[in-house]
Design a protein around this motif. Structure first.
Motif, PDB file in Angstrom:
ATOM      1  N   ASP A  95      34.783  30.846  50.370  1.00 20.24           N
ATOM      2  CA  ASP A  95      35.605  31.733  49.538  1.00 20.24           C
ATOM      3  C   ASP A  95      34.909  31.869  48.189  1.00 20.24           C
ATOM      4  OD1 ASP A  95      37.490  33.213  48.221  1.00 20.24           O
ATOM      5  OD2 ASP A  95      39.162  31.856  48.589  1.00 20.24           O
ATOM      6  N   LEU A  96      33.919  32.734  48.122  1.00 17.21           N
ATOM      7  CA  LEU A  96      33.125  32.871  46.905  1.00 17.21           C
ATOM      8  C   LEU A  96      33.957  33.329  45.724  1.00 17.21           C
ATOM      9  CD1 LEU A  96      29.929  34.519  48.428  1.00 17.21           C
ATOM     10  CD2 LEU A  96      30.158  32.172  47.577  1.00 17.21           C
ATOM     11  N   ILE A 110      23.572  39.559  47.927  1.00 16.64           N
ATOM     12  CA  ILE A 110      24.242  38.289  48.224  1.00 16.64           C
ATOM     13  C   ILE A 110      23.551  37.696  49.441  1.00 16.64           C
ATOM     14  CG2 ILE A 110      26.393  37.159  48.902  1.00 16.64           C
ATOM     15  CD1 ILE A 110      27.924  39.247  47.352  1.00 16.64           C
ATOM     16  N   LEU A 111      23.101  36.448  49.323  1.00 14.85           N
ATOM     17  CA  LEU A 111      22.302  35.809  50.358  1.00 14.85           C
ATOM     18  C   LEU A 111      23.077  34.709  51.070  1.00 14.85           C
ATOM     19  CD1 LEU A 111      19.049  35.256  48.221  1.00 14.85           C
ATOM     20  CD2 LEU A 111      19.876  37.375  49.269  1.00 14.85           C
ATOM     21  N   ILE A 128      34.863  38.829  51.662  1.00 11.44           N
ATOM     22  CA  ILE A 128      34.870  38.496  50.235  1.00 11.44           C
ATOM     23  C   ILE A 128      33.522  38.838  49.608  1.00 11.44           C
ATOM     24  CG2 ILE A 128      34.974  36.580  48.593  1.00 11.44           C
ATOM     25  CD1 ILE A 128      37.005  35.262  50.523  1.00 11.44           C
ATOM     26  N   ALA A 129      32.446  38.485  50.308  1.00 13.37           N
ATOM     27  CA  ALA A 129      31.118  38.804  49.796  1.00 13.37           C
ATOM     28  C   ALA A 129      30.922  40.319  49.682  1.00 13.37           C
ATOM     29  CB  ALA A 129      30.056  38.198  50.714  1.00 13.37           C
ATOM     30  N   ARG A 130      31.395  41.061  50.674  1.00 16.79           N
ATOM     31  CA  ARG A 130      31.285  42.521  50.650  1.00 16.79           C
ATOM     32  C   ARG A 130      31.959  43.096  49.404  1.00 16.79           C
ATOM     33  NH1 ARG A 130      35.267  44.953  54.606  1.00 16.79           N
ATOM     34  NH2 ARG A 130      36.549  44.464  52.794  1.00 16.79           N
ATOM     35  N   GLY A 137      24.560  47.663  46.809  1.00 16.37           N
ATOM     36  CA  GLY A 137      24.190  46.281  47.091  1.00 16.37           C
ATOM     37  C   GLY A 137      24.258  45.982  48.574  1.00 16.37           C
ATOM     38  N   TYR A 138      23.655  44.876  48.976  1.00 13.56           N
ATOM     39  CA  TYR A 138      23.717  44.478  50.380  1.00 13.56           C
ATOM     40  C   TYR A 138      23.658  42.964  50.529  1.00 13.56           C
ATOM     41  CZ  TYR A 138      18.524  44.370  50.121  1.00 13.56           C
ATOM     42  OH  TYR A 138      17.218  44.131  49.773  1.00 13.56           O
ATOM     43  N   ILE A 139      24.009  42.512  51.716  1.00 17.28           N
ATOM     44  CA  ILE A 139      24.001  41.093  52.073  1.00 17.28           C
ATOM     45  C   ILE A 139      22.778  40.817  52.939  1.00 17.28           C
ATOM     46  CG2 ILE A 139      25.200  39.298  53.395  1.00 17.28           C
ATOM     47  CD1 ILE A 139      27.838  40.771  52.664  1.00 17.28           C
ATOM     48  N   LEU A 140      22.078  39.741  52.648  1.00 11.19           N
ATOM     49  CA  LEU A 140      20.980  39.282  53.493  1.00 11.19           C
ATOM     50  C   LEU A 140      21.416  37.971  54.144  1.00 11.19           C
ATOM     51  CD1 LEU A 140      18.062  40.184  54.179  1.00 11.19           C
ATOM     52  CD2 LEU A 140      17.277  38.429  52.598  1.00 11.19           C
ATOM     53  N   LEU A 141      21.464  37.964  55.457  1.00 10.47           N
ATOM     54  CA  LEU A 141      22.026  36.834  56.199  1.00 10.47           C
ATOM     55  C   LEU A 141      21.061  36.388  57.292  1.00 10.47           C
ATOM     56  CD1 LEU A 141      25.690  36.511  57.408  1.00 10.47           C
ATOM     57  CD2 LEU A 141      23.831  36.148  59.028  1.00 10.47           C
TER      58      LEU A 141
END
Length: 243
Positions: A95-96, A110-111, A128-130, A137-141
């Protein structure tokens, strides 16, 4: 003393974070070795997908002993000294938004670099990260190729690849390269599990990469190439919010 990660790393309940506080130092030592697959395969691929991050706000969720970005969050607090321009925060990536110092902030990247399995609720963690992403922006997972776990369990149990790949019961193991005193309990997952999780979180895959060892590294470290040939490696996803 043996700790256990309850609830598994499955997509319906991630690895509990408490044993990570025991594992983290051993994990960082292993991945810093010259022949570490993190160093040889993962890190170059991650940097390539990230591109130029000059002037961008970056959140590294599960940063381990440090971060090379703007803000690093890890539950263990086993941090290196903060480099200039880097903020290190102790907190739970599940839960960031609830992590002190992150509420109301937005990030260009966000990584979740091999940390996503520790999320208690993977869909909610990504949602939550989204919501914390800045415009464009984007998420790298990154996630371990699920076939790897299936191959290892098939060898250990004398079963078939298909049986283990589609198994749903949690399995326990000890990571000899990190800390043999800590038992990890994980829940198997499939490629469809991953894809459905991203979709449920309101994300789409802009790019997916399965990085391989460069030829020069494969020649220098044939024992590591043999591991990649047998067990495959990792998956890297570049995720963006659905319109």
């Amino acid at each position: 003393m043996t700790d256990s990660l309850k609830n598994g790393a499955g997509l319906g309940g991630g690895d509990a974070s408490r044993p990570w506080q025991t594992l983290s130092s051993g994990f960082e030592e292993a991945r810093a070795r010259e022949d570490s697959l993190d160093r040889l395969v993962e890190w170059p691929a991650q940097r390539s997908l990230l591109g130029d991050v000059t002037g961008l706000a970056i959140l590294d969720a599960g940063c381990g002993d440090g971060a090379v970005t703007s803000v690093g969050v890890d539950i263990s607090a086993n941090f290196i000294a903060s480099p200039p321009g880097v903020e290190l925060i102790e907190g739970d990536l599940s839960d960031l938004a609830a992590v002190p110092g992150l509420a109301g902030r937005q990030f260009d990247r966000i990584l979740f670099l091999q940390s996503f399995g520790y999320a208690a609720d993977p869909v909610r963690a990504l949602q939550i990260a989204r919501d914390m992403l800045a415009e464009d922006g984007y998420i790298l997972l990154t996630r371990t190729q699920p076939i790897r776990y299936a191959i290892e369990r098939a060898e250990e149990n004398g079963t078939s690849l298909g049986e283990e790949y589609f198994a749903t019961e949690p399995f326990a193991y000890r990571h000899r390269n990190w800390n043999e005193q800590v038992t990890l309990t994980k829940r198997p997952y499939t490629m469809s599990d991953l894809l459905n999780t991203f979709s449920a979180a309101g994300l789409w895959i802009e790019a997916a990469v399965e990085p391989q060892m460069p030829a020069e590294a494969a020649q220098r470290y044939p024992h590591k190439q043999a591991v990649m040939n047998k067990y495959l490696g990792i998956l890297i996803f570049k995720l963006r919010p659905l319109p």
